[in-house]
Design a protein around this motif. Structure first.
Motif, PDB file in Angstrom:
ATOM      1  N   LYS A   1      27.494  53.393   7.774  1.00  0.00           N
ATOM      2  CA  LYS A   1      25.385  53.403   7.897  1.00  0.00           C
ATOM      3  C   LYS A   1      25.389  54.582   7.521  1.00  0.00           C
ATOM      4  O   LYS A   1      24.931  55.816   8.123  1.00  0.00           O
ATOM      5  CB  LYS A   1      25.196  53.310   9.634  1.00  0.00           C
TER       6      LYS A   1
ATOM      7  N   ALA B   1      22.301  57.087   8.006  1.00  0.00           N
ATOM      8  CA  ALA B   1      22.858  57.815   9.715  1.00  0.00           C
ATOM      9  C   ALA B   1      23.769  58.190   9.733  1.00  0.00           C
ATOM     10  O   ALA B   1      23.023  59.383  11.284  1.00  0.00           O
ATOM     11  CB  ALA B   1      22.749  56.295  10.004  1.00  0.00           C
ATOM     12  N   VAL B   2      24.287  58.689   9.476  1.00  0.00           N
ATOM     13  CA  VAL B   2      25.650  58.944   9.656  1.00  0.00           C
ATOM     14  C   VAL B   2      25.006  60.327   9.463  1.00  0.00           C
ATOM     15  O   VAL B   2      25.962  61.590  10.296  1.00  0.00           O
ATOM     16  CB  VAL B   2      26.795  59.077   9.492  1.00  0.00           C
TER      17      VAL B   2
ATOM     18  N   TRP C   1      23.119  62.037  11.501  1.00  0.00           N
ATOM     19  CA  TRP C   1      24.039  62.680  12.356  1.00  0.00           C
ATOM     20  C   TRP C   1      24.854  63.901  12.381  1.00  0.00           C
ATOM     21  O   TRP C   1      24.440  65.458  13.234  1.00  0.00           O
ATOM     22  CB  TRP C   1      24.985  61.871  12.713  1.00  0.00           C
TER      23      TRP C   1
ATOM     24  N   SER D   1      22.447  54.883  16.435  1.00  0.00           N
ATOM     25  CA  SER D   1      21.990  54.895  15.002  1.00  0.00           C
ATOM     26  C   SER D   1      20.168  53.874  14.370  1.00  0.00           C
ATOM     27  O   SER D   1      19.978  54.228  13.382  1.00  0.00           O
ATOM     28  CB  SER D   1      22.851  53.738  13.930  1.00  0.00           C
TER      29      SER D   1
ATOM     30  N   ARG E   1      17.116  56.531  16.036  1.00  0.00           N
ATOM     31  CA  ARG E   1      17.637  57.551  14.652  1.00  0.00           C
ATOM     32  C   ARG E   1      17.015  57.672  13.608  1.00  0.00           C
ATOM     33  O   ARG E   1      16.233  56.772  13.397  1.00  0.00           O
ATOM     34  CB  ARG E   1      19.048  58.151  14.011  1.00  0.00           C
TER      35      ARG E   1
END
Length: 75
Positions: A3, A6-7, A10, A60, A63
């Motif tokens: 993803k 989303a990663v 983060w 995720s 997020r």
């Protein structure tokens, strides 16, 4: 399944936390799994920065997206 955004978001949150506090937000795998983080003792940061990181350090599926981060009051 990868993803990407989303990663990346983060990772950006982790880097931002480290830049502000000089500590890692999740010092153990258990804390990552439980999404438990806090500021170092005695550290005072703005409520808007804390809200920003709260929107990043979540699963995720919930997020914040990059568009949401761009309109955040801290940014």
């Amino acid at each position: 399944k990868y993803k990407g955004s989303a990663v990346d978001i983060w990772a950006m949150g982790v880097v931002l936390y480290i830049m502000v506090s000089s500590y890692v937000p999740f010092p153990s795998p258990d804390r990552i799994r439980s999404l438990r983080w806090d500021w170092p003792p005695g550290m005072v940061v703005s409520e808007s920065l804390t809200k920003l990181l709260l929107s990043i350090f979540k699963p995720s599926s919930t997020r914040a997206t990059m568009d949401m981060l761009l309109i955040n009051e801290w940014g």
